[in-house]
Scaffold this motif. Structure first.
Motif, PDB file in Angstrom:
ATOM      1  N   GLY A 203      65.091 -26.155  42.186  1.00 53.28           N
ATOM      2  CA  GLY A 203      64.042 -27.284  41.927  1.00 53.28           C
ATOM      3  C   GLY A 203      62.351 -26.667  41.787  1.00 53.28           C
ATOM      4  N   TRP A 204      61.615 -27.503  43.037  1.00 52.03           N
ATOM      5  CA  TRP A 204      59.719 -27.137  42.412  1.00 52.03           C
ATOM      6  C   TRP A 204      60.152 -25.793  43.060  1.00 52.03           C
ATOM      7  CZ3 TRP A 204      57.087 -28.658  38.193  1.00 52.03           C
ATOM      8  CH2 TRP A 204      58.018 -29.701  37.408  1.00 52.03           C
ATOM      9  N   TRP A 205      60.839 -25.426  44.384  1.00 54.42           N
ATOM     10  CA  TRP A 205      59.982 -24.390  45.264  1.00 54.42           C
ATOM     11  C   TRP A 205      60.743 -23.180  44.710  1.00 54.42           C
ATOM     12  CZ3 TRP A 205      56.932 -24.722  48.803  1.00 54.42           C
ATOM     13  CH2 TRP A 205      56.647 -26.062  49.108  1.00 54.42           C
ATOM     14  N   VAL A 206      61.700 -22.950  43.997  1.00 56.09           N
ATOM     15  CA  VAL A 206      62.222 -21.971  43.578  1.00 56.09           C
ATOM     16  C   VAL A 206      61.574 -21.796  41.786  1.00 56.09           C
ATOM     17  CG1 VAL A 206      64.242 -21.117  41.433  1.00 56.09           C
ATOM     18  CG2 VAL A 206      64.926 -21.969  44.047  1.00 56.09           C
ATOM     19  N   TRP A 207      60.572 -22.995  40.861  1.00 57.33           N
ATOM     20  CA  TRP A 207      59.911 -22.650  40.388  1.00 57.33           C
ATOM     21  C   TRP A 207      58.534 -21.655  40.282  1.00 57.33           C
ATOM     22  CZ3 TRP A 207      61.616 -28.089  37.868  1.00 57.33           C
ATOM     23  CH2 TRP A 207      63.081 -28.085  37.446  1.00 57.33           C
ATOM     24  N   ILE A 208      58.095 -22.513  41.444  1.00 60.59           N
ATOM     25  CA  ILE A 208      56.906 -22.275  41.945  1.00 60.59           C
ATOM     26  C   ILE A 208      56.880 -20.841  42.547  1.00 60.59           C
ATOM     27  CG2 ILE A 208      55.191 -22.682  44.260  1.00 60.59           C
ATOM     28  CD1 ILE A 208      55.930 -25.208  44.092  1.00 60.59           C
ATOM     29  N   ALA A 209      58.163 -20.245  43.584  1.00 62.31           N
ATOM     30  CA  ALA A 209      58.431 -18.800  43.864  1.00 62.31           C
ATOM     31  C   ALA A 209      58.170 -18.464  42.191  1.00 62.31           C
ATOM     32  CB  ALA A 209      59.521 -18.454  44.423  1.00 62.31           C
ATOM     33  N   THR A 210      58.662 -18.627  41.722  1.00 59.79           N
ATOM     34  CA  THR A 210      59.128 -17.734  40.167  1.00 59.79           C
ATOM     35  C   THR A 210      57.537 -17.343  39.723  1.00 59.79           C
ATOM     36  OG1 THR A 210      61.048 -18.908  39.980  1.00 59.79           O
ATOM     37  CG2 THR A 210      59.559 -17.370  37.995  1.00 59.79           C
ATOM     38  N   ALA A 211      57.215 -18.830  39.533  1.00 60.73           N
ATOM     39  CA  ALA A 211      55.146 -18.406  38.946  1.00 60.73           C
ATOM     40  C   ALA A 211      54.348 -17.732  39.923  1.00 60.73           C
ATOM     41  CB  ALA A 211      54.588 -20.318  39.232  1.00 60.73           C
ATOM     42  N   PHE A 212      54.600 -17.684  41.143  1.00 63.35           N
ATOM     43  CA  PHE A 212      53.947 -16.744  42.424  1.00 63.35           C
ATOM     44  C   PHE A 212      54.442 -15.289  42.905  1.00 63.35           C
ATOM     45  CE2 PHE A 212      54.887 -14.523  46.157  1.00 63.35           C
ATOM     46  CZ  PHE A 212      53.060 -14.252  46.689  1.00 63.35           C
ATOM     47  N   ALA A 213      55.809 -15.375  41.923  1.00 61.24           N
ATOM     48  CA  ALA A 213      56.244 -13.024  41.381  1.00 61.24           C
ATOM     49  C   ALA A 213      55.214 -13.253  39.996  1.00 61.24           C
ATOM     50  CB  ALA A 213      57.581 -13.260  41.348  1.00 61.24           C
ATOM     51  N   VAL A 214      55.185 -14.274  39.538  1.00 59.17           N
ATOM     52  CA  VAL A 214      54.072 -13.593  37.904  1.00 59.17           C
ATOM     53  C   VAL A 214      52.935 -13.606  38.750  1.00 59.17           C
ATOM     54  CG1 VAL A 214      54.314 -13.873  35.444  1.00 59.17           C
ATOM     55  CG2 VAL A 214      56.484 -14.456  36.559  1.00 59.17           C
ATOM     56  N   VAL A 215      52.189 -14.558  38.700  1.00 63.02           N
ATOM     57  CA  VAL A 215      50.918 -14.482  38.660  1.00 63.02           C
ATOM     58  C   VAL A 215      50.298 -14.107  39.657  1.00 63.02           C
ATOM     59  CG1 VAL A 215      48.939 -16.830  38.934  1.00 63.02           C
ATOM     60  CG2 VAL A 215      50.451 -16.964  37.566  1.00 63.02           C
ATOM     61  N   GLY A 216      50.668 -14.539  40.677  1.00 59.58           N
ATOM     62  CA  GLY A 216      49.868 -14.321  42.251  1.00 59.58           C
ATOM     63  C   GLY A 216      50.518 -12.709  42.236  1.00 59.58           C
ATOM     64  N   VAL A 217      51.686 -12.216  42.667  1.00 54.88           N
ATOM     65  CA  VAL A 217      52.285 -10.743  42.396  1.00 54.88           C
ATOM     66  C   VAL A 217      51.357  -9.945  41.551  1.00 54.88           C
ATOM     67  CG1 VAL A 217      53.713  -9.332  42.937  1.00 54.88           C
ATOM     68  CG2 VAL A 217      53.827 -10.877  43.879  1.00 54.88           C
ATOM     69  N   SER A 218      52.073 -10.069  40.303  1.00 51.68           N
ATOM     70  CA  SER A 218      51.794  -9.478  38.810  1.00 51.68           C
ATOM     71  C   SER A 218      50.853  -9.381  38.200  1.00 51.68           C
ATOM     72  CB  SER A 218      52.543  -9.779  37.930  1.00 51.68           C
ATOM     73  OG  SER A 218      54.526  -9.002  38.785  1.00 51.68           O
ATOM     74  N   ILE A 219      49.877 -10.603  38.465  1.00 58.35           N
ATOM     75  CA  ILE A 219      48.936 -10.874  37.723  1.00 58.35           C
ATOM     76  C   ILE A 219      46.982 -10.218  39.174  1.00 58.35           C
ATOM     77  CG2 ILE A 219      46.675 -12.073  36.672  1.00 58.35           C
ATOM     78  CD1 ILE A 219      49.351 -13.078  35.393  1.00 58.35           C
ATOM     79  N   PHE A 220      47.642 -11.096  39.920  1.00 58.23           N
ATOM     80  CA  PHE A 220      46.844 -10.911  40.991  1.00 58.23           C
ATOM     81  C   PHE A 220      46.156 -10.055  41.867  1.00 58.23           C
ATOM     82  CE2 PHE A 220      45.387 -11.243  45.458  1.00 58.23           C
ATOM     83  CZ  PHE A 220      43.808 -11.145  44.975  1.00 58.23           C
ATOM     84  N   GLY A 221      48.169  -9.395  42.164  1.00 54.60           N
ATOM     85  CA  GLY A 221      48.001  -8.320  42.350  1.00 54.60           C
ATOM     86  C   GLY A 221      47.307  -6.998  42.320  1.00 54.60           C
ATOM     87  N   HIS A 222      47.574  -6.938  40.839  1.00 53.03           N
ATOM     88  CA  HIS A 222      47.817  -5.118  40.919  1.00 53.03           C
ATOM     89  C   HIS A 222      46.427  -5.528  39.945  1.00 53.03           C
ATOM     90  CE1 HIS A 222      52.262  -5.815  40.679  1.00 53.03           C
ATOM     91  NE2 HIS A 222      52.127  -4.512  39.972  1.00 53.03           N
ATOM     92  N   GLY A 223      46.147  -6.669  39.369  1.00 62.03           N
ATOM     93  CA  GLY A 223      44.514  -6.475  38.803  1.00 62.03           C
ATOM     94  C   GLY A 223      43.152  -6.272  39.882  1.00 62.03           C
ATOM     95  N   GLY A 224      43.808  -6.741  40.904  1.00 60.32           N
ATOM     96  CA  GLY A 224      42.559  -6.335  42.235  1.00 60.32           C
ATOM     97  C   GLY A 224      43.107  -5.323  42.455  1.00 60.32           C
ATOM     98  N   PHE A 225      44.259  -4.465  42.766  1.00 62.73           N
ATOM     99  CA  PHE A 225      44.557  -3.374  43.530  1.00 62.73           C
ATOM    100  C   PHE A 225      44.521  -2.491  42.412  1.00 62.73           C
ATOM    101  CE2 PHE A 225      47.256   0.296  44.815  1.00 62.73           C
ATOM    102  CZ  PHE A 225      46.958   0.467  45.992  1.00 62.73           C
ATOM    103  N   TYR A 226      44.134  -2.399  40.741  1.00 59.90           N
ATOM    104  CA  TYR A 226      43.582  -1.826  39.838  1.00 59.90           C
ATOM    105  C   TYR A 226      42.512  -1.118  40.138  1.00 59.90           C
ATOM    106  CZ  TYR A 226      43.297   0.478  35.626  1.00 59.90           C
ATOM    107  OH  TYR A 226      42.783   1.943  34.648  1.00 59.90           O
TER     108      TYR A 226
END
Length: 300
Positions: A203-226
């Motif tokens: 359901g929605w929680w798994v889809w939100i978790a996927t979006a978090f991994a992509v946007v939160g971790v890979s884009i925000f996390g990497h962009g901020g750390f770089y």
């Protein structure tokens, strides 16, 4: 470091720590097959970062090899490990990439270490051993072996990335995502069952978790750390990233109701103390190998 940048670094470490907990929930509680979830994550990264595929990096062959170590290989081991080990312990064991990178620098690049870093390496491994071994049966946690293997594979990828021509954090993420999702889907199809049904039924929680991994971790996390890497020395940033496993332990206890035991507390203190010693006296030949690994894998 000014206060605004410290808040940014703290937020990045929080996101990375939360990612461990979220992934544990997806592959264990929601029962989404771990290899399939890793493949879905990389597919999302590749789609979101399509514009960053250009200009095409000069050393594309090396980047393809790096994609196995930091991408598909690292995350396959990590997610299988999280399906079989508690997130709190995994958050600490995942930091073994730092001593692994130091040992590989010694073996292959002629790095020499003093007694302090040698002590740090021994403490890091001793703490992990204390966490992983069940004193009642003297058996080692199956899942944490996978987490340790993931840390080793990620450290190899970090060293390879350090030696290739520089690419931006988001460009490397885009290519790693592109090279990683297809092999993971293939291996998932061979080894796992009911992947699509499990993912949809989550359901929605798994889809939100996927979006978090992509946007939160890979884009925000990497962009901020770089952004922070371009402003501050690695010697300052690397010790502060130890907030990541601390957040991982705290959030796993709060959100997943994992038990906090004296064995976990003592093992974490010993292991992270050893990692801190290594981080304060970084490699001379590859001073930012551990940080590069974080940029490749999202801090895991």
């Amino acid at each position: 470091m000014n206060f605004r940048d410290f808040i940014l670094l703290s937020s990045v470490c929080f996101v990375w720590g939360l990612n461990i907990v979220v992934t544990r929930w997806v592959v264990f509680d929601a029962a989404v097959p771990p290899l399939f979830f890793a493949a879905a994550r990389f597919l999302g990264v590749a789609l979101c970062l399509l514009p960053f595929l250009r200009p095409i990096p000069k050393d594309l062959k090396t980047l393809f090899l790096i994609s196995f170590f930091i991408g598909s290989g690292h995350f396959a081991l990590l997610f299988v490990g999280l399906a079989n080990a508690e997130a709190s312990a995994a958050a600490v064991v995942g930091q073994m990439g730092v001593p692994f990178a130091t040992l590989m620098s010694m073996a292959f690049l002629g790095e020499t270490i003093g007694w302090r870093r040698g002590l740090g390496i021994m403490l890091a491994f001793a703490g992990v051993l204390l966490i992983a071994v069940d004193p009642g049966s003297f058996s080692i946690s199956f899942g944490l072996l996978y987490i340790g293997a993931a840390a080793f594979v990620g450290a190899v990828g970090g060293i390879l990335m350090k030696r290739m021509s520089p690419v931006t954090a988001l460009q490397s993420q885009a290519w790693i995502g592109l090279f990683s999702f297809a092999p993971l889907f293939v291996v998932s199809a061979l080894l796992e069952r009911g992947q699509v049904g499990s993912y949809i039924s989550g359901g929605w929680w798994v889809w939100i978790a996927t979006a978090f991994a992509v946007v939160g971790v890979s884009i925000f996390g990497h962009g901020g750390f770089y952004h922070l890497i371009k402003k501050y020395d690695i010697s300052l940033l690397s010790p502060l990233t130890l907030m990541t496993p601390i957040w991982g332990v705290v959030l796993s206890i709060v959100l997943l109701n994992e038990a906090i035991t004296p064995q976990l507390i003592l093992g974490s203190a010993i292991s992270l103390g050893g990692v801190l010693i290594i981080a304060l006296r970084p490699n001379k030949t590859l001073p930012d190998a551990g940080v590069v690994k974080k940029l490749g894998s999202g801090g895991s």
